[in-house]
Scaffold this active site. Structure first.
Site, PDB file in Angstrom:
ATOM      1  N   ARG A 147      -5.520   1.236   9.609  1.00 20.48           N
ATOM      2  CA  ARG A 147      -6.629   0.570  10.310  1.00 20.48           C
ATOM      3  C   ARG A 147      -7.931   0.855   9.545  1.00 20.48           C
ATOM      4  O   ARG A 147      -8.144   1.988   9.107  1.00 20.48           O
ATOM      5  CB  ARG A 147      -6.755   1.070  11.769  1.00 20.48           C
ATOM      6  CG  ARG A 147      -5.557   0.725  12.640  1.00 20.48           C
ATOM      7  CD  ARG A 147      -5.845   1.006  14.111  1.00 20.48           C
ATOM      8  NE  ARG A 147      -6.671  -0.026  14.707  1.00 20.48           N
ATOM      9  CZ  ARG A 147      -7.177   0.063  15.943  1.00 20.48           C
ATOM     10  NH1 ARG A 147      -6.957   1.141  16.675  1.00 20.48           N
ATOM     11  NH2 ARG A 147      -7.912  -0.912  16.434  1.00 20.48           N
ATOM     12  N   ASN A 179     -18.108  -0.496  17.493  1.00 24.97           N
ATOM     13  CA  ASN A 179     -17.211  -0.112  18.591  1.00 24.97           C
ATOM     14  C   ASN A 179     -16.427  -1.350  19.012  1.00 24.97           C
ATOM     15  O   ASN A 179     -16.612  -2.452  18.474  1.00 24.97           O
ATOM     16  CB  ASN A 179     -18.001   0.476  19.766  1.00 24.97           C
ATOM     17  CG  ASN A 179     -17.086   1.144  20.777  1.00 24.97           C
ATOM     18  OD1 ASN A 179     -16.176   1.894  20.411  1.00 24.97           O
ATOM     19  ND2 ASN A 179     -17.279   0.878  22.059  1.00 24.97           N
ATOM     20  N   GLY A 219      -8.129   4.930  19.383  1.00 23.33           N
ATOM     21  CA  GLY A 219      -9.364   5.669  19.646  1.00 23.33           C
ATOM     22  C   GLY A 219      -9.649   6.502  18.401  1.00 23.33           C
ATOM     23  O   GLY A 219      -8.748   7.178  17.882  1.00 23.33           O
ATOM     24  N   ALA A 220     -10.904   6.430  17.922  1.00 23.27           N
ATOM     25  CA  ALA A 220     -11.217   7.003  16.612  1.00 23.27           C
ATOM     26  C   ALA A 220     -10.807   8.479  16.433  1.00 23.27           C
ATOM     27  O   ALA A 220     -10.106   8.802  15.466  1.00 23.27           O
ATOM     28  CB  ALA A 220     -12.704   6.802  16.326  1.00 23.27           C
ATOM     29  N   ASP A 229     -16.446   3.848  16.700  1.00 24.85           N
ATOM     30  CA  ASP A 229     -15.484   4.078  15.612  1.00 24.85           C
ATOM     31  C   ASP A 229     -16.177   4.482  14.329  1.00 24.85           C
ATOM     32  O   ASP A 229     -15.576   5.089  13.453  1.00 24.85           O
ATOM     33  CB  ASP A 229     -14.642   2.823  15.379  1.00 24.85           C
ATOM     34  CG  ASP A 229     -13.688   2.645  16.529  1.00 24.85           C
ATOM     35  OD1 ASP A 229     -14.113   2.139  17.573  1.00 24.85           O
ATOM     36  OD2 ASP A 229     -12.526   3.066  16.391  1.00 24.85           O
TER      37      ASP A 229
HETATM   38  O1  MRU Z   1      -8.782  -0.498  19.060  1.00 24.88           O
HETATM   39  P1  MRU Z   1      -8.988   0.830  19.730  1.00 24.88           P
HETATM   40  O2  MRU Z   1      -8.385   0.901  21.091  1.00 24.88           O
HETATM   41  O3  MRU Z   1      -8.579   1.975  18.837  1.00 24.88           O
HETATM   42  O4  MRU Z   1     -10.565   0.920  19.905  1.00 24.88           O
HETATM   43  C1  MRU Z   1     -11.100   2.099  20.455  1.00 24.88           C
HETATM   44  C2  MRU Z   1     -12.569   2.053  20.613  1.00 24.88           C
HETATM   45  O5  MRU Z   1     -13.217   1.090  20.281  1.00 24.88           O
HETATM   46  C3  MRU Z   1     -13.210   3.297  21.133  1.00 24.88           C
HETATM   47  O6  MRU Z   1     -14.333   2.989  21.891  1.00 24.88           O
HETATM   48  C4  MRU Z   1     -13.653   4.175  19.930  1.00 24.88           C
HETATM   49  O7  MRU Z   1     -12.575   4.380  19.077  1.00 24.88           O
HETATM   50  C5  MRU Z   1     -14.197   5.472  20.368  1.00 24.88           C
HETATM   51  S1  MRU Z   1     -12.931   6.526  21.002  1.00 24.88           S
HETATM   52  C6  MRU Z   1     -13.616   7.983  21.473  1.00 24.88           C
END
Ligand code: MRU
Length: 365
Positions: free
Chosen positions: A88, A267, A46-47, A257
């Protein structure tokens, strides 16, 4: 509520999100290599959470540095930050957090010190303090996003009550992936308005897309909503159109993201599908994000680097082989939703609407 990230005084404690929902386990992170691995493997994800985790990772990477020259310390910090930044590529919060850490290092030295080795000690203390500040800030930022988001959701038309039913039919929203408390320090972004509604006893229901291949929707969103007592219905990704066509949801709300200057949003893969469906069914498509997810240096979403992950996530994603040997796989982890499908972007500083070039710039103060 689980604490996604916390500082124990000597290490970073993370909820191991790879184990959810079966196991609520924590891992302790003591150096930058462990933090890199935790980010890469989605132990922390999550970002906004990735950003805060990286800031602590930078501290962990240099905390035992005993350089007596600032140049040596700078080189070390740069190397640690470059390394963490390689974990990432898509969430801009990772780079935003590491830049902020490097800026603090530069600014601290302006205060002066008797010797370079004392200055190095001072900078190291400031880096930890900054990571702790970012932890606290994220909580406050998400709460603000929740307040702005709830005002928007409150303006939506509720579904007509079913005749003869005493059930208070509240709003239903669909979300994709996990942009909840576990993707941030607390509250989340897309889920923040939902938690605030729930706290204020405003009836609200969430449809959570399961979010293949790694199932962040069914494993994590459903888990944290259930823990908080928010009613949640898990659907497979390919059921979103049916749910919308049956009038079961009144809006879509997701996180992001990275937002480009023109309002295109990256996203989790599958978000674009949902945005297209929302347009077809005339439903608002909201994106909730801290301003630290807005990257004004990129003109459009086409410039956002999209992470491609291991094909094993598709071929063996459900704990067993789910595709035959000797076939090809394509596993982009994110997609880009064009700005014209986005009804509004909800930030801690307010709500941006088209034209996004102007509205986003005004919010990034
Ligand atoms: O691969 P992830 O689980 O890190 O992806 C997360 C997402 O796509 C979320 O929607 C995004 O990071 C927003 S979190 C507030």
């Amino acid at each position: 509520m689980l604490e996604t990230i916390s500082w124990t005084g000597h290490s970073v404690r993370l909820v191991d999100q790879t184990k959810l929902p079966l196991e609520t386990a924590y891992v302790e992170i003591a150096d930058e290599r462990q933090m890199w691995d935790a980010i890469k493997r989605l132990v922390v994800r999550g970002a906004p959470a990735i950003g805060v985790a990286a800031a602590f990772g930078a501290h962990l990477g240099v905390r035992h540095d005993d350089s007596d020259s600032l140049a040596d310390f700078d080189a070390h910090l740069e190397q640690v930050c470059t390394y963490l930044a390689s974990s990432r590529p898509t969430a801009v919060n990772l780079f935003w957090a590491l830049d902020r850490i490097k800026r603090v290092s530069q600014e601290t030295r302006k205060q002066g010190s008797r010797s370079e080795d004392l200055m190095v000690q001072k900078i190291k203390q400031r880096l930890l303090a900054e990571a702790l500040t970012m932890l606290e800030e994220d909580r406050a930022v998400c709460k603000k996003i929740g307040e702005h988001g709830l005002s928007l959701l409150s303006g939506l038309r509720r579904p007509e009550p079913v005749e003869g039913s005493t059930h208070n039919s509240g709003l239903s929203v669909l979300t994709h992936c996990n942009a909840g408390a576990l993707a941030t320090v607390a509250y989340g972004t897309a889920l923040a308005p939902i938690y605030l509604a729930h706290e204020q006893q405003i009836p609200i229901h969430v449809f959570a897309d399961e979010t293949r291949p790694l199932l962040q929707g069914s494993r994590i969103t459903a888990y944290e909503l259930r823990e908080a007592g928010v009613p949640v219905t898990v659907i497979c990704d390919n059921m979103a159109a049916t749910v919308m066509s049956q009038g079961k949801v009144q809006a879509v709300i997701v996180g992001t993201d990275r937002v480009a200057a023109n309002g295109d949003v990256a996203n989790k893969i599958g978000t674009l599908n949902v945005a297209i469906l929302a347009r077809h069914y005339n439903l608002p498509f909201y994106v909730a994000a801290p301003t630290s997810s807005i990257d004004l240096s990129l003109g459009t979403g086409a410039q956002i680097p999209i992470e491609e992950r291991d094909s094993g996530e598709i071929s063996n994603g459900l704990g067993r082989q789910t595709a035959p040997d000797h076939v090809q796989f394509y596993n982009p982890a994110f997609d880009v939703t064009p700005a014209d499908l986005v009804t509004a972007i909800i930030t801690e500083n307010g709500v941006a609407k088209a034209p996004y070039e102007q509205s986003l710039k005004a919010l990034c103060r």
